[in-house]
Write a protein that holds these residues in place. Structure first.
Motif, PDB file in Angstrom:
ATOM      1  N   ARG A 181       0.860  -1.192   0.000  1.00 21.92           N
ATOM      2  CA  ARG A 181       0.000   0.000   0.000  1.00 21.92           C
ATOM      3  C   ARG A 181       0.892   1.236   0.000  1.00 21.92           C
ATOM      4  O   ARG A 181       1.714   1.429   0.914  1.00 21.92           O
ATOM      5  CB  ARG A 181      -0.921   0.024   1.214  1.00 21.92           C
ATOM      6  N   ILE A 182       0.727   2.049  -1.018  1.00 18.48           N
ATOM      7  CA  ILE A 182       1.628   3.175  -1.261  1.00 18.48           C
ATOM      8  C   ILE A 182       0.830   4.472  -1.313  1.00 18.48           C
ATOM      9  O   ILE A 182      -0.288   4.514  -1.827  1.00 18.48           O
ATOM     10  CB  ILE A 182       2.382   2.972  -2.595  1.00 18.48           C
ATOM     11  N   ALA A 183       1.441   5.530  -0.787  1.00 18.72           N
ATOM     12  CA  ALA A 183       0.923   6.892  -0.974  1.00 18.72           C
ATOM     13  C   ALA A 183       2.037   7.728  -1.585  1.00 18.72           C
ATOM     14  O   ALA A 183       3.223   7.444  -1.378  1.00 18.72           O
ATOM     15  CB  ALA A 183       0.452   7.490   0.342  1.00 18.72           C
ATOM     16  N   GLN A 184       1.665   8.749  -2.348  1.00 24.23           N
ATOM     17  CA  GLN A 184       2.683   9.523  -3.054  1.00 24.23           C
ATOM     18  C   GLN A 184       2.340  11.001  -3.076  1.00 24.23           C
ATOM     19  O   GLN A 184       1.182  11.406  -2.998  1.00 24.23           O
ATOM     20  CB  GLN A 184       2.828   9.018  -4.490  1.00 24.23           C
ATOM     21  N   ILE A 185       3.405  11.800  -3.195  1.00 24.02           N
ATOM     22  CA  ILE A 185       3.292  13.227  -3.487  1.00 24.02           C
ATOM     23  C   ILE A 185       4.143  13.474  -4.718  1.00 24.02           C
ATOM     24  O   ILE A 185       5.358  13.229  -4.700  1.00 24.02           O
ATOM     25  CB  ILE A 185       3.775  14.097  -2.318  1.00 24.02           C
ATOM     26  N   VAL A 186       3.525  13.924  -5.799  1.00 34.30           N
ATOM     27  CA  VAL A 186       4.213  14.094  -7.073  1.00 34.30           C
ATOM     28  C   VAL A 186       4.443  15.585  -7.333  1.00 34.30           C
ATOM     29  O   VAL A 186       3.529  16.396  -7.156  1.00 34.30           O
ATOM     30  CB  VAL A 186       3.399  13.473  -8.229  1.00 34.30           C
ATOM     31  N   ARG A 221       9.656  15.591   7.454  1.00 36.06           N
ATOM     32  CA  ARG A 221      10.660  15.285   8.484  1.00 36.06           C
ATOM     33  C   ARG A 221      10.338  16.008   9.781  1.00 36.06           C
ATOM     34  O   ARG A 221      10.685  15.531  10.872  1.00 36.06           O
ATOM     35  CB  ARG A 221      12.049  15.678   7.994  1.00 36.06           C
ATOM     36  N   GLY A 222       9.672  17.146   9.671  1.00 41.76           N
ATOM     37  CA  GLY A 222       9.290  17.899  10.862  1.00 41.76           C
ATOM     38  C   GLY A 222       8.022  17.399  11.515  1.00 41.76           C
ATOM     39  O   GLY A 222       7.579  17.978  12.511  1.00 41.76           O
ATOM     40  N   GLY A 223       7.412  16.349  10.958  1.00 43.73           N
ATOM     41  CA  GLY A 223       6.238  15.747  11.580  1.00 43.73           C
ATOM     42  C   GLY A 223       4.920  16.085  10.921  1.00 43.73           C
ATOM     43  O   GLY A 223       3.869  15.690  11.429  1.00 43.73           O
ATOM     44  N   ALA A 224       4.941  16.796   9.788  1.00 40.66           N
ATOM     45  CA  ALA A 224       3.693  17.131   9.102  1.00 40.66           C
ATOM     46  C   ALA A 224       3.022  15.859   8.590  1.00 40.66           C
ATOM     47  O   ALA A 224       3.677  14.855   8.304  1.00 40.66           O
ATOM     48  CB  ALA A 224       3.956  18.101   7.959  1.00 40.66           C
ATOM     49  N   ASP A 225       1.704  15.914   8.462  1.00 32.06           N
ATOM     50  CA  ASP A 225       0.924  14.756   8.032  1.00 32.06           C
ATOM     51  C   ASP A 225       1.060  14.556   6.522  1.00 32.06           C
ATOM     52  O   ASP A 225       0.841  15.487   5.739  1.00 32.06           O
ATOM     53  CB  ASP A 225      -0.548  14.964   8.408  1.00 32.06           C
ATOM     54  N   PHE A 226       1.411  13.327   6.114  1.00 34.26           N
ATOM     55  CA  PHE A 226       1.626  13.032   4.694  1.00 34.26           C
ATOM     56  C   PHE A 226       0.345  13.260   3.898  1.00 34.26           C
ATOM     57  O   PHE A 226       0.373  13.864   2.822  1.00 34.26           O
ATOM     58  CB  PHE A 226       2.094  11.583   4.533  1.00 34.26           C
ATOM     59  N   GLN A 227      -0.771  12.781   4.401  1.00 32.07           N
ATOM     60  CA  GLN A 227      -2.030  12.891   3.675  1.00 32.07           C
ATOM     61  C   GLN A 227      -2.402  14.350   3.436  1.00 32.07           C
ATOM     62  O   GLN A 227      -2.845  14.718   2.341  1.00 32.07           O
ATOM     63  CB  GLN A 227      -3.138  12.185   4.437  1.00 32.07           C
ATOM     64  N   THR A 275      12.294   9.598  -1.472  1.00 32.77           N
ATOM     65  CA  THR A 275      12.055  10.351  -2.703  1.00 32.77           C
ATOM     66  C   THR A 275      12.806   9.722  -3.861  1.00 32.77           C
ATOM     67  O   THR A 275      13.948   9.283  -3.703  1.00 32.77           O
ATOM     68  CB  THR A 275      12.514  11.818  -2.550  1.00 32.77           C
ATOM     69  N   VAL A 276      12.160   9.674  -5.007  1.00 33.20           N
ATOM     70  CA  VAL A 276      12.806   9.219  -6.231  1.00 33.20           C
ATOM     71  C   VAL A 276      12.560  10.269  -7.305  1.00 33.20           C
ATOM     72  O   VAL A 276      11.493  10.894  -7.351  1.00 33.20           O
ATOM     73  CB  VAL A 276      12.260   7.838  -6.670  1.00 33.20           C
ATOM     74  N   VAL A 277      13.574  10.497  -8.168  1.00 31.29           N
ATOM     75  CA  VAL A 277      13.471  11.471  -9.245  1.00 31.29           C
ATOM     76  C   VAL A 277      13.521  10.723 -10.566  1.00 31.29           C
ATOM     77  O   VAL A 277      14.476   9.995 -10.839  1.00 31.29           O
ATOM     78  CB  VAL A 277      14.598  12.513  -9.185  1.00 31.29           C
ATOM     79  N   ILE A 284       7.588  11.628  -3.937  1.00 34.09           N
ATOM     80  CA  ILE A 284       7.831  11.344  -2.519  1.00 34.09           C
ATOM     81  C   ILE A 284       6.903  10.197  -2.136  1.00 34.09           C
ATOM     82  O   ILE A 284       5.681  10.310  -2.250  1.00 34.09           O
ATOM     83  CB  ILE A 284       7.567  12.583  -1.654  1.00 34.09           C
ATOM     84  N   VAL A 285       7.486   9.078  -1.717  1.00 32.94           N
ATOM     85  CA  VAL A 285       6.741   7.839  -1.533  1.00 32.94           C
ATOM     86  C   VAL A 285       6.651   7.488  -0.051  1.00 32.94           C
ATOM     87  O   VAL A 285       7.654   7.526   0.675  1.00 32.94           O
ATOM     88  CB  VAL A 285       7.417   6.675  -2.291  1.00 32.94           C
ATOM     89  N   LEU A 286       5.453   7.149   0.379  1.00 29.53           N
ATOM     90  CA  LEU A 286       5.228   6.598   1.712  1.00 29.53           C
ATOM     91  C   LEU A 286       4.750   5.162   1.552  1.00 29.53           C
ATOM     92  O   LEU A 286       3.761   4.912   0.857  1.00 29.53           O
ATOM     93  CB  LEU A 286       4.165   7.410   2.465  1.00 29.53           C
ATOM     94  N   LEU A 287       5.454   4.204   2.167  1.00 28.42           N
ATOM     95  CA  LEU A 287       4.971   2.826   2.196  1.00 28.42           C
ATOM     96  C   LEU A 287       4.076   2.688   3.418  1.00 28.42           C
ATOM     97  O   LEU A 287       4.543   2.682   4.555  1.00 28.42           O
ATOM     98  CB  LEU A 287       6.129   1.829   2.254  1.00 28.42           C
ATOM     99  N   VAL A 288       2.780   2.618   3.171  1.00 23.74           N
ATOM    100  CA  VAL A 288       1.807   2.563   4.263  1.00 23.74           C
ATOM    101  C   VAL A 288       1.783   1.176   4.889  1.00 23.74           C
ATOM    102  O   VAL A 288       1.763   1.027   6.117  1.00 23.74           O
ATOM    103  CB  VAL A 288       0.403   2.944   3.746  1.00 23.74           C
ATOM    104  N   ALA A 289       1.763   0.134   4.055  1.00 27.39           N
ATOM    105  CA  ALA A 289       1.673  -1.231   4.577  1.00 27.39           C
ATOM    106  C   ALA A 289       2.214  -2.208   3.545  1.00 27.39           C
ATOM    107  O   ALA A 289       2.233  -1.922   2.343  1.00 27.39           O
ATOM    108  CB  ALA A 289       0.227  -1.579   4.926  1.00 27.39           C
TER     109      ALA A 289
END
Length: 356
Positions: A181-186, A221-227, A275-277, A284-289
């Motif tokens: 399960r992946i979330a992303q910021i493009v 990195r400062g703790g902000a919510d990814f979603q 992060t991948v370019v 920016i990738v978050l592996l949720v599960a």
């Protein structure tokens, strides 16, 4: 900080589009001047109300859009204001209220970790004041209260329904392969034709893309919510409205992704962000599960919650669409500006000054 025109703009957009023409019509109301763009059960919605919603919802641009495009956007916002007015009146007549403390809390949440100087700059760019923003927030909160009471609270799902769904769909919980399960910021280095994030934020050059990606990653990195960051800044129109969530992706599908992205995800642990370019675009990738292959049952972590969330979302969507349709059908709506546009054959009507 997200400056949206209304709560229904994000979560109810599809329903509002479907209801755009509902309840509209009837004779004009001569008691109101030309600055009144719509009348809902005798209550006016003025051009100034629409323009405020426009400034709060749409990212400012150096080049103003054509008058026809601008008026089309304002007509969409007007339709949402009509729905908000109807729901807000239902809230008020039933005694629902929004306190100043609730507005202040919502304002602080929208501001997030933005500095006062950065916020002042953004408000100035949009020609908004703090009172303007709080006015929008108060309307949003009032509408949300009536929706919570009349829709969300009635869309509850019982344990018996969860068990029945699992038994009827047991095969769906037998994973033939591992899933991620992946979330992303493009963030892309060029202007995007479609932006669906809440701030309408779009990097248009390689330098802007790099700075934006660095800013987002530092906030994570400062703790902000990814979603929340994905909803505010991601330039992927499909995943931004859902907070960047791509759901579960089978390992076989993941292996068909670009090698850099595939290898990154396969090495990550749940909860990790990296992060991948690829071709100048930042993901920016978050592996949720990570779910291994095999049969699941209701005692395993996340299974009941996944079923509950899915059933509740489907029920909420259906009930919300029906509720809005019923609310619109019971109101007397005179969309005066829409009728004028029809009369002028799609041109901004004579005598109407359409402002940015």
């Amino acid at each position: 900080m997200r400056l949206s025109a209304s709560v229904p703009t994000l979560s109810l957009a599809a329903a509002l589009v479907a209801l755009a023409a509902a309840g509209c019509g009837g004779p004009a109301t001569p008691a109101f001047g030309p600055d009144v763009w719509a009348v809902v059960d005798g209550r006016p919605i003025r051009q100034a109300d629409v323009e405020l919603a426009y400034r709060a919802a749409v990212q400012p641009s150096q080049e103003p859009p054509p008058a026809e495009e601008l008026l089309a956007t304002q007509l969409t916002l007007l339709d949402e204001l009509i729905t908000q007015d109807i729901l807000g009146e239902r809230a008020r007549t039933s005694g629902l209220q929004v306190t100043d403390a609730e507005v202040d809390q919502a304002f602080a949440e929208r501001k997030g970790d933005m500095t006062d100087a950065a916020m002042s700059l953004q408000l100035a760019q949009r020609n908004l004041t703090i009172d303007d923003v709080k006015s929008v927030l108060r309307r949003e909160l009032l509408v949300q209260k009536v929706l919570d009471r009349d829709v969300t609270e009635k869309a509850a799902v019982t344990d018996e329904e969860i068990t029945a769904f699992f038994e009827q769909n047991r095969a769906r919980f037998n994973l033939s392969e591992a899933q991620y399960r992946i979330a992303q910021i493009v963030v892309t280095p060029q202007r995007d034709a479609q932006i669906a994030n809440r701030l309408n934020d779009d990097a248009t050059t390689p330098d802007e893309a790099r700075r934006k990606a660095e800013m987002v990653f530092e906030r994570l990195r400062g703790g902000a919510d990814f979603q929340q960051l994905a909803a505010d800044y991601s330039e992927d129109p499909q995943s931004a409205p859902s907070g960047g969530d791509l759901g579960f992706i089978p390992e076989s599908s993941l292996k068909q992704a670009p090698a850099a992205l595939r290898d990154l995800v396969l090495k990550m642990e749940p909860g990790n962000v990296n992060t991948v370019v690829i071709n100048g675009a930042y993901t920016i990738v978050l592996l949720v599960a990570h779910e291994p292959a095999g049969q699941r049952d209701l005692t395993m972590p996340g299974v009941k919650d996944t079923i509950r969330d899915g059933l509740r979302e489907r029920r909420d969507r259906l009930l919300r669409t029906a509720y809005l349709a019923e609310a619109r059908s019971g109101a007397t709506v005179d969309n005066r500006i829409a009728r004028s546009v029809i009369g002028s054959q799609g041109k901004p009507p004579a005598g109407i000054i359409v402002n940015k």
